[in-house]
Scaffold this motif. Structure first.
Motif, PDB file in Angstrom:
ATOM      1  N   THR A 124       0.875  -1.174   0.000  1.00 44.08           N
ATOM      2  CA  THR A 124       0.000   0.000   0.000  1.00 44.08           C
ATOM      3  C   THR A 124       0.910   1.220   0.000  1.00 44.08           C
ATOM      4  O   THR A 124       2.052   1.152   0.459  1.00 44.08           O
ATOM      5  CB  THR A 124      -0.922   0.031   1.222  1.00 44.08           C
ATOM      6  N   LEU A 125       0.410   2.338  -0.506  1.00 40.35           N
ATOM      7  CA  LEU A 125       1.247   3.523  -0.667  1.00 40.35           C
ATOM      8  C   LEU A 125       0.606   4.730  -0.009  1.00 40.35           C
ATOM      9  O   LEU A 125      -0.572   5.020  -0.211  1.00 40.35           O
ATOM     10  CB  LEU A 125       1.472   3.810  -2.154  1.00 40.35           C
ATOM     11  N   HIS A 126       1.426   5.443   0.777  1.00 40.42           N
ATOM     12  CA  HIS A 126       1.012   6.711   1.396  1.00 40.42           C
ATOM     13  C   HIS A 126       2.032   7.766   0.975  1.00 40.42           C
ATOM     14  O   HIS A 126       3.203   7.678   1.331  1.00 40.42           O
ATOM     15  CB  HIS A 126       0.990   6.568   2.926  1.00 40.42           C
ATOM     16  N   VAL A 127       1.608   8.756   0.198  1.00 40.23           N
ATOM     17  CA  VAL A 127       2.500   9.815  -0.291  1.00 40.23           C
ATOM     18  C   VAL A 127       2.289  11.063   0.556  1.00 40.23           C
ATOM     19  O   VAL A 127       1.154  11.446   0.835  1.00 40.23           O
ATOM     20  CB  VAL A 127       2.245  10.113  -1.780  1.00 40.23           C
ATOM     21  N   ASP A 128       3.396  11.681   0.959  1.00 41.00           N
ATOM     22  CA  ASP A 128       3.330  12.890   1.784  1.00 41.00           C
ATOM     23  C   ASP A 128       4.478  13.803   1.371  1.00 41.00           C
ATOM     24  O   ASP A 128       5.576  13.327   1.069  1.00 41.00           O
ATOM     25  CB  ASP A 128       3.455  12.527   3.274  1.00 41.00           C
ATOM     26  N   ALA A 129       4.228  15.104   1.361  1.00 42.18           N
ATOM     27  CA  ALA A 129       5.291  16.054   1.023  1.00 42.18           C
ATOM     28  C   ALA A 129       6.350  16.122   2.105  1.00 42.18           C
ATOM     29  O   ALA A 129       7.502  16.481   1.836  1.00 42.18           O
ATOM     30  CB  ALA A 129       4.698  17.442   0.795  1.00 42.18           C
ATOM     31  N   SER A 130       5.987  15.777   3.346  1.00 40.43           N
ATOM     32  CA  SER A 130       6.911  15.902   4.473  1.00 40.43           C
ATOM     33  C   SER A 130       7.646  14.593   4.731  1.00 40.43           C
ATOM     34  O   SER A 130       7.054  13.607   5.185  1.00 40.43           O
ATOM     35  CB  SER A 130       6.157  16.314   5.732  1.00 40.43           C
ATOM     36  N   ALA A 131       8.948  14.590   4.470  1.00 39.25           N
ATOM     37  CA  ALA A 131       9.764  13.412   4.766  1.00 39.25           C
ATOM     38  C   ALA A 131       9.812  13.141   6.258  1.00 39.25           C
ATOM     39  O   ALA A 131       9.794  11.983   6.697  1.00 39.25           O
ATOM     40  CB  ALA A 131      11.174  13.614   4.205  1.00 39.25           C
ATOM     41  N   ASN A 132       9.872  14.198   7.063  1.00 40.42           N
ATOM     42  CA  ASN A 132       9.913  14.012   8.514  1.00 40.42           C
ATOM     43  C   ASN A 132       8.649  13.334   9.022  1.00 40.42           C
ATOM     44  O   ASN A 132       8.707  12.492   9.929  1.00 40.42           O
ATOM     45  CB  ASN A 132      10.105  15.360   9.220  1.00 40.42           C
ATOM     46  N   ALA A 133       7.496  13.696   8.459  1.00 43.05           N
ATOM     47  CA  ALA A 133       6.243  13.058   8.866  1.00 43.05           C
ATOM     48  C   ALA A 133       6.258  11.572   8.517  1.00 43.05           C
ATOM     49  O   ALA A 133       5.796  10.741   9.312  1.00 43.05           O
ATOM     50  CB  ALA A 133       5.063  13.757   8.198  1.00 43.05           C
ATOM     51  N   LEU A 134       6.778  11.223   7.358  1.00 35.98           N
ATOM     52  CA  LEU A 134       6.842   9.823   6.958  1.00 35.98           C
ATOM     53  C   LEU A 134       7.780   9.027   7.861  1.00 35.98           C
ATOM     54  O   LEU A 134       7.466   7.896   8.263  1.00 35.98           O
ATOM     55  CB  LEU A 134       7.300   9.721   5.499  1.00 35.98           C
ATOM     56  N   LEU A 135       8.925   9.600   8.184  1.00 37.99           N
ATOM     57  CA  LEU A 135       9.860   8.918   9.083  1.00 37.99           C
ATOM     58  C   LEU A 135       9.230   8.695  10.453  1.00 37.99           C
ATOM     59  O   LEU A 135       9.410   7.639  11.069  1.00 37.99           O
ATOM     60  CB  LEU A 135      11.147   9.729   9.221  1.00 37.99           C
ATOM     61  N   ARG A 136       8.481   9.680  10.909  1.00 36.20           N
ATOM     62  CA  ARG A 136       7.813   9.534  12.204  1.00 36.20           C
ATOM     63  C   ARG A 136       6.760   8.421  12.136  1.00 36.20           C
ATOM     64  O   ARG A 136       6.598   7.645  13.094  1.00 36.20           O
ATOM     65  CB  ARG A 136       7.178  10.860  12.595  1.00 36.20           C
ATOM     66  N   MET A 137       6.064   8.287  11.012  1.00 36.55           N
ATOM     67  CA  MET A 137       5.069   7.227  10.856  1.00 36.55           C
ATOM     68  C   MET A 137       5.718   5.851  10.888  1.00 36.55           C
ATOM     69  O   MET A 137       5.156   4.899  11.439  1.00 36.55           O
ATOM     70  CB  MET A 137       4.292   7.424   9.550  1.00 36.55           C
ATOM     71  N   VAL A 138       6.910   5.735  10.296  1.00 35.14           N
ATOM     72  CA  VAL A 138       7.624   4.456  10.363  1.00 35.14           C
ATOM     73  C   VAL A 138       7.992   4.142  11.812  1.00 35.14           C
ATOM     74  O   VAL A 138       7.783   3.025  12.299  1.00 35.14           O
ATOM     75  CB  VAL A 138       8.888   4.483   9.475  1.00 35.14           C
ATOM     76  N   ALA A 139       8.540   5.134  12.506  1.00 32.71           N
ATOM     77  CA  ALA A 139       8.959   4.915  13.896  1.00 32.71           C
ATOM     78  C   ALA A 139       7.787   4.527  14.781  1.00 32.71           C
ATOM     79  O   ALA A 139       7.938   3.736  15.718  1.00 32.71           O
ATOM     80  CB  ALA A 139       9.638   6.176  14.431  1.00 32.71           C
ATOM     81  N   GLU A 140       6.592   5.067  14.488  1.00 31.35           N
ATOM     82  CA  GLU A 140       5.411   4.792  15.309  1.00 31.35           C
ATOM     83  C   GLU A 140       4.650   3.563  14.853  1.00 31.35           C
ATOM     84  O   GLU A 140       3.623   3.206  15.442  1.00 31.35           O
ATOM     85  CB  GLU A 140       4.492   6.023  15.299  1.00 31.35           C
TER      86      GLU A 140
END
Length: 312
Positions: A124-140
């Motif tokens: 599944t794919l989630h696209v976001d302009a914010s790399a920091n937000a994506l990294l935080r989603m991985v960590a969480e």
């Protein structure tokens, strides 16, 4: 007001970002909404948690005390959620591979290759302009993998414990301008050729606005920047209203000229992040193949790569 974990996350985000504006962007909130939340949290705790001025936000002594207790709680909850979601992923019928990414032409090829594996992945794919937000989603635990770019001079905030692999150490960023722009007649464009132009950039992309301002000022040019998403930027660039930064893998258009910048003053680093090395290895080979496939489809980027150091 009862204090909740989401309020602690807000405090940590403000402290990490150093400003309400950046924290609101990373949390996906309007700045007035975040300011209201902060005031309510401060009222509940009985004192100011941050001093706020033109340079940003800094924790007060009370803020440092609260953050010292909040961060371990937020990390522990994040670990719990990550473990639970990982267990759900392994369960029969559960999601197989949750991918997050900033914009890239490599994404369709990456997904196609993952689905063609034996046994196939179900991404599944989630696209976001914010790399920091994506990294935080991985960590969480909200994502398994994140493919992101890091603007040169604006390091990403990689959460503790994430595994990261570099796909491209430095990808040059090209410029898009109208096909009839005088500078389009050149094989490469100098920043000085664009000194009088307005640039359109997406300020929701972490580091993009600050990075371009820094590069232009280093070239002796006072930045004239407009905010806009890149679809709008390309449309306006084609009419000569603006110029804009372009990935080197961008598709050519008859009304746009995409050109390298002399000296490659703007660069990004391409990264893949996951919680474990095993998860990282699970998606990296297909991503690398997909990226270099689209790179090979760009004559300008191929020519740049032929001239580039072998370490790229």
């Amino acid at each position: 007001m009862d204090l909740e974990v989401r309020h602690l996350r807000v405090l940590c985000a403000i402290a990490d970002a150093g400003s309400l504006h950046r924290a609101a962007r990373e949390l996906g909130l309007a700045q007035p909404s975040l300011s209201t939340q902060l005031r309510r949290i401060e009222q509940a705790l009985g004192g100011r948690l941050f001093t706020r001025d033109r340079t940003g936000c800094r924790p007060t002594p009370l803020g440092r005390l609260v953050l010292g207790r909040a961060r371990p709680l937020v990390r522990e909850l994040g670990a719990l959620v990550a473990e639970a979601r990982a267990a759900a992923t392994r369960a029969p019928g559960g999601p197989r591979l949750r991918i997050g990414a900033t914009a890239s032409r490599a994404l369709p090829g990456w997904l196609r290759r993952l689905r063609a594996r034996v046994p196939p992945a179900d991404p599944t794919l989630h696209v976001d302009a914010s790399a920091n937000a994506l990294l935080r989603m991985v960590a969480e635990g909200g994502l398994d993998l994140a493919f992101v770019h890091e603007v040169e001079g604006s390091p990403l905030r990689v959460p503790a414990g994430l595994s990261v692999r570099v796909l491209v150490q430095r990808e040059p960023q090209f410029v898009s301008l109208a096909a009839d722009h005088p500078a389009a007649a050149r094989h490469e464009v100098r920043l000085a050729d664009l000194a009088g132009e307005r640039w359109m950039v997406d300020s929701t992309v972490d580091g993009e606005w600050d990075g371009l301002c820094r590069v232009l000022r280093e070239a002796g040019i006072e930045p004239r920047l407009l905010h806009g998403d890149y679809l709008t930027a390309y449309t306006l660039a084609a009419t000569g209203e603006v110029v804009t930064v372009s990935q080197p893998t961008a598709r050519p258009r008859s009304d746009l000229a995409i050109r390298p910048l002399r000296g490659d003053p703007i660069g990004v680093r391409l990264l893949l992040a996951a919680r474990t090395e095993t998860e990282l290895a699970d998606g990296y080979p297909e991503l690398a193949d997909a990226y270099w496939e689209v790179a090979a489809q760009s004559p300008l980027y191929r020519a740049w790569l032929d001239r580039a150091p072998a370490s790229v």
